[in-house]
Design an enzyme around this catalytic site. Sequence first.
Site, PDB file in Angstrom:
ATOM      1  N   GLY A 136      40.167  45.430  -2.490  1.00 47.60           N
ATOM      2  CA  GLY A 136      39.576  46.236  -1.421  1.00 47.60           C
ATOM      3  C   GLY A 136      38.084  46.417  -1.584  1.00 47.60           C
ATOM      4  N   CYS A 137      37.648  46.658  -2.803  1.00 48.84           N
ATOM      5  CA  CYS A 137      36.223  46.885  -3.061  1.00 48.84           C
ATOM      6  C   CYS A 137      35.424  45.602  -2.879  1.00 48.84           C
ATOM      7  CB  CYS A 137      36.022  47.475  -4.458  1.00 48.84           C
ATOM      8  SG  CYS A 137      36.818  49.088  -4.632  1.00 48.84           S
TER       9      CYS A 137
END
Length: 151
Positions: A46-47
């Site tokens: 996600g990051c």
Amino acid sequence: MSALKIGDRIPNFTLPSATGETVNIEDFIGKKSLVIYFYPKDDTPGCTAESCAFRDSYEVFTDAGAEVIGISGDSPESHQKFAQKYNLPFILLSDQGNKVRKLFGVPSTLFILPGRVTYVIDKEGIVKHIFDSMLDFKAHVDEAIKTIKSM
């Protein structure tokens, strides 16, 4: 400290960057708008998606006179590897101990995972927009662009 709200002035802080230099946020006040995004951890799916979305739109921000700054609790060395691996052109700051995260009042998810929140700040250091979503990574960039263009 309670969470920052729209209309609040951001707190002054100094953190080490991925390149090892110390960055004082006051150096930007009066010069540039800021997009500060807090994210949980370098090189996680996600990051990485969020950071690459900011990378892909970086020119939109710089053309509008804004600087993008990513902040997580990872070390400067971790940030350096992350930035090199994904060719991230913006500043990554190391908030080990999460002191700045706490100054902003960024919530944790499930009480353990550091939250994902983006702040759009005008040249005077005033918060103009806050977007909080753990899962809608691209929306952080879309919301920031929309706000920067309207300022």
